[in-house]
Enzyme design. Structure first.
Site, PDB file in Angstrom:
ATOM      1  N   SER A   1     -23.967  11.356  44.949  1.00  0.00           N
ATOM      2  CA  SER A   1     -24.126  10.928  46.343  1.00  0.00           C
ATOM      3  C   SER A   1     -22.877  10.232  46.850  1.00  0.00           C
ATOM      4  O   SER A   1     -22.699  10.081  48.048  1.00  0.00           O
ATOM      5  CB  SER A   1     -25.255   9.912  46.476  1.00  0.00           C
ATOM      6  OG  SER A   1     -26.414  10.370  45.921  1.00  0.00           O
TER       7      SER A   1
ATOM      8  N   HIS B   1     -23.408  18.781  47.160  1.00  0.00           N
ATOM      9  CA  HIS B   1     -24.327  17.682  47.460  1.00  0.00           C
ATOM     10  C   HIS B   1     -25.548  18.185  48.212  1.00  0.00           C
ATOM     11  O   HIS B   1     -25.472  18.525  49.388  1.00  0.00           O
ATOM     12  CB  HIS B   1     -23.577  16.611  48.274  1.00  0.00           C
ATOM     13  CG  HIS B   1     -24.364  15.370  48.512  1.00  0.00           C
ATOM     14  ND1 HIS B   1     -24.331  14.676  49.689  1.00  0.00           N
ATOM     15  CD2 HIS B   1     -25.225  14.694  47.710  1.00  0.00           C
ATOM     16  CE1 HIS B   1     -25.133  13.628  49.595  1.00  0.00           C
ATOM     17  NE2 HIS B   1     -25.686  13.618  48.406  1.00  0.00           N
TER      18      HIS B   1
ATOM     19  N   GLU C   1     -23.602  19.900  51.253  1.00  0.00           N
ATOM     20  CA  GLU C   1     -22.195  19.558  51.493  1.00  0.00           C
ATOM     21  C   GLU C   1     -21.385  20.046  50.294  1.00  0.00           C
ATOM     22  O   GLU C   1     -21.692  19.692  49.155  1.00  0.00           O
ATOM     23  CB  GLU C   1     -22.019  18.035  51.636  1.00  0.00           C
ATOM     24  CG  GLU C   1     -22.631  17.464  52.898  1.00  0.00           C
ATOM     25  CD  GLU C   1     -22.535  15.931  52.967  1.00  0.00           C
ATOM     26  OE1 GLU C   1     -22.442  15.406  54.071  1.00  0.00           O
ATOM     27  OE2 GLU C   1     -22.581  15.263  51.907  1.00  0.00           O
TER      28      GLU C   1
ATOM     29  N   ASN D   1     -23.944  10.840  54.396  1.00  0.00           N
ATOM     30  CA  ASN D   1     -24.183   9.456  53.961  1.00  0.00           C
ATOM     31  C   ASN D   1     -23.322   8.469  54.730  1.00  0.00           C
ATOM     32  O   ASN D   1     -23.742   7.354  55.015  1.00  0.00           O
ATOM     33  CB  ASN D   1     -23.958   9.306  52.452  1.00  0.00           C
ATOM     34  CG  ASN D   1     -25.187   9.753  51.669  1.00  0.00           C
ATOM     35  OD1 ASN D   1     -26.253   9.919  52.249  1.00  0.00           O
ATOM     36  ND2 ASN D   1     -25.026   9.947  50.379  1.00  0.00           N
TER      37      ASN D   1
HETATM   38  P1  NAI Z   1     -33.394  10.812  38.791  1.00  0.00           P
HETATM   39  O1  NAI Z   1     -33.365   9.443  38.215  1.00  0.00           O
HETATM   40  O2  NAI Z   1     -34.645  11.334  39.428  1.00  0.00           O
HETATM   41  O3  NAI Z   1     -32.974  11.858  37.654  1.00  0.00           O
HETATM   42  C1  NAI Z   1     -31.854  11.689  36.837  1.00  0.00           C
HETATM   43  C2  NAI Z   1     -32.099  12.473  35.555  1.00  0.00           C
HETATM   44  O4  NAI Z   1     -30.898  12.467  34.805  1.00  0.00           O
HETATM   45  C3  NAI Z   1     -33.189  11.871  34.668  1.00  0.00           C
HETATM   46  O5  NAI Z   1     -34.170  12.855  34.381  1.00  0.00           O
HETATM   47  C4  NAI Z   1     -32.429  11.477  33.408  1.00  0.00           C
HETATM   48  O6  NAI Z   1     -33.192  11.618  32.209  1.00  0.00           O
HETATM   49  C5  NAI Z   1     -31.278  12.474  33.454  1.00  0.00           C
HETATM   50  N1  NAI Z   1     -30.153  12.121  32.621  1.00  0.00           N
HETATM   51  C6  NAI Z   1     -29.573  10.921  32.458  1.00  0.00           C
HETATM   52  N2  NAI Z   1     -28.559  11.000  31.572  1.00  0.00           N
HETATM   53  C7  NAI Z   1     -28.500  12.289  31.158  1.00  0.00           C
HETATM   54  C8  NAI Z   1     -27.677  13.010  30.265  1.00  0.00           C
HETATM   55  N3  NAI Z   1     -26.713  12.392  29.607  1.00  0.00           N
HETATM   56  N4  NAI Z   1     -27.917  14.336  30.102  1.00  0.00           N
HETATM   57  C9  NAI Z   1     -28.900  14.947  30.773  1.00  0.00           C
HETATM   58  N5  NAI Z   1     -29.709  14.312  31.635  1.00  0.00           N
HETATM   59  C10 NAI Z   1     -29.508  13.008  31.831  1.00  0.00           C
HETATM   60  O7  NAI Z   1     -32.159  10.862  39.809  1.00  0.00           O
HETATM   61  P2  NAI Z   1     -31.964  11.800  41.091  1.00  0.00           P
HETATM   62  O8  NAI Z   1     -32.508  11.104  42.298  1.00  0.00           O
HETATM   63  O9  NAI Z   1     -32.418  13.176  40.756  1.00  0.00           O
HETATM   64  O10 NAI Z   1     -30.370  11.758  41.248  1.00  0.00           O
HETATM   65  C11 NAI Z   1     -29.535  12.551  40.451  1.00  0.00           C
HETATM   66  C12 NAI Z   1     -28.159  12.644  41.107  1.00  0.00           C
HETATM   67  O11 NAI Z   1     -28.290  13.198  42.414  1.00  0.00           O
HETATM   68  C13 NAI Z   1     -27.450  11.302  41.297  1.00  0.00           C
HETATM   69  O12 NAI Z   1     -26.077  11.482  41.127  1.00  0.00           O
HETATM   70  C14 NAI Z   1     -27.771  10.955  42.749  1.00  0.00           C
HETATM   71  O13 NAI Z   1     -26.807  10.098  43.315  1.00  0.00           O
HETATM   72  C15 NAI Z   1     -27.722  12.330  43.382  1.00  0.00           C
HETATM   73  N6  NAI Z   1     -28.463  12.494  44.626  1.00  0.00           N
HETATM   74  C16 NAI Z   1     -29.674  11.904  44.793  1.00  0.00           C
HETATM   75  C17 NAI Z   1     -30.367  12.063  45.980  1.00  0.00           C
HETATM   76  C18 NAI Z   1     -31.701  11.429  46.177  1.00  0.00           C
HETATM   77  O14 NAI Z   1     -32.100  11.247  47.332  1.00  0.00           O
HETATM   78  N7  NAI Z   1     -32.436  11.093  45.120  1.00  0.00           N
HETATM   79  C19 NAI Z   1     -29.835  12.893  47.075  1.00  0.00           C
HETATM   80  C20 NAI Z   1     -28.584  13.547  46.744  1.00  0.00           C
HETATM   81  C21 NAI Z   1     -27.922  13.314  45.577  1.00  0.00           C
END
Ligand code: NAI
Length: 283
Positions: free
Chosen positions: A119, A140, A152, A191
């Protein structure tokens, strides 16, 4: 280069949504996380989403079966050797992302493109951990990815024209609209615009100008937005916004991006938003 197989790393909210739209776009998909249990839950969520699409008449049962058959659950990185594109969606921690890109760069074939769904973090900084910065970019997606239509595409310092054009094609096949962020600038487009509005909304609250309810109504009816800033803050997570605003403040060294104290207060009080039942509002 033609992309046939996509590896999605991270099976949380975003990874699950991205794997879903990738499979619906006709790509073979590997979805992976640290633990196979997390991935199986994620594939279960994709399955439920697709079942609802069948109920709504948007997909036939045969189409749904074909889509879900294209999604292969895995744990770790070993299966990423034959993917054409990686979309990393692990949690927002620079060092964890960098460690994974160092490994992916060694495991993935040389012509594969590596992308991050970060993000906020610098795409150029992430790309610098690899030997292929010209085949590295930001991709993104927005939450929830199956619903939100925008992607994006962010150019890092060395991202090639070929990489950008391939990623635009992939985005269109996923039935999303790509926009190109021509420079790796903190907050990209959406953002950057959204977060400064959040800051202004919180300042209005701190100055006693209006209540959260009235600010949300004003923004929804006056700007024709589907959600107000406080509803959106609670939906996305107060802590996530706080961290991203802090990062932007640090990058821009601009007082306009100073995170409002009210955000920190909420986090200290354990009010993180919808995910734990209390944020600016109670749920
Ligand atoms: P989340 O917390 O729902 O999921 C993250 C996942 O990554 C978890 O399942 C975790 O077990 C996994 N993980 C952590 N370390 C790992 C590794 N070494 N290998 C494999 N898996 C691993 O987080 P979310 O919300 O899905 O965010 C993920 C990314 O997307 C972040 O970079 C966030 O900034 C970005 N993002 C999030 C948005 C949102 O609204 N939630 C929107 C756009 C981007």
């Amino acid at each position: 280069m033609e992309i046939k197989k996509i590896g999605v790393l991270g099976a949380g909210a975003m990874g699950t949504g991205i794997a879903n739209v990738a499979a619906q776009g006709g790509f073979d998909v590997i979805i992976s996380d640290v633990d196979l249990g997390i991935v199986q839950k994620s594939v279960g969520n994709i399955n439920s989403f697709l079942n609802k699409s069948v109920e709504k008449g948007k997909l036939t049962t045969e189409q749904k079966d074909e889509i879900i058959a294209r999604v292969e659950p895995q744990s770790g990185l070993d299966g990423f050797g034959d993917v054409d594109l990686v979309i990393e969606a692990i949690f927002e921690d620079m060092q964890v992302k960098k460690d994974n890109f160092v490994k992916l760069d060694k495991i993935c074939k040389p012509e594969a493109i590596l992308c991050s769904n970060t993000s906020s973090f610098s795409i150029t900084e992430l790309a610098a951990t690899t030997e292929r910065p010209e085949r590295f970019a930001g991709m993104h997606f927005f939450n929830p990815a199956p619903i939100m239509r925008l992607v994006e595409i962010i150019r890092g310092y060395y991202t090639s024209d070929d990489t950008v054009s391939t990623l635009k094609d992939v985005t269109v096949k996923m039935r999303k609209t790509p926009v190109l962020v021509k420079r790796d600038s903190p907050g990209f487009i959406v953002n950057r615009i959204m977060l400064i509005q959040f800051i202004e909304a919180i300042k209005l609250l701190e100055e006693g100008v209006a209540t959260p309810e009235d600010i949300d109504i004003a923004v929804k009816l006056g700007l024709n937005y589907p959600m107000g800033p406080f509803e959106l803050l609670d939906f996305g997570g107060v802590d996530i916004t706080y961290h991203v605003v802090n990062y932007l403040c640090d990058e821009f060294k601009d007082i306009r991006w100073n995170p409002p104290l009210a955000l920190k207060e909420l986090i200290r009080a354990g009010r993180l938003g919808r995910k734990n039942g209390k944020g600016f509002y109670n749920y």
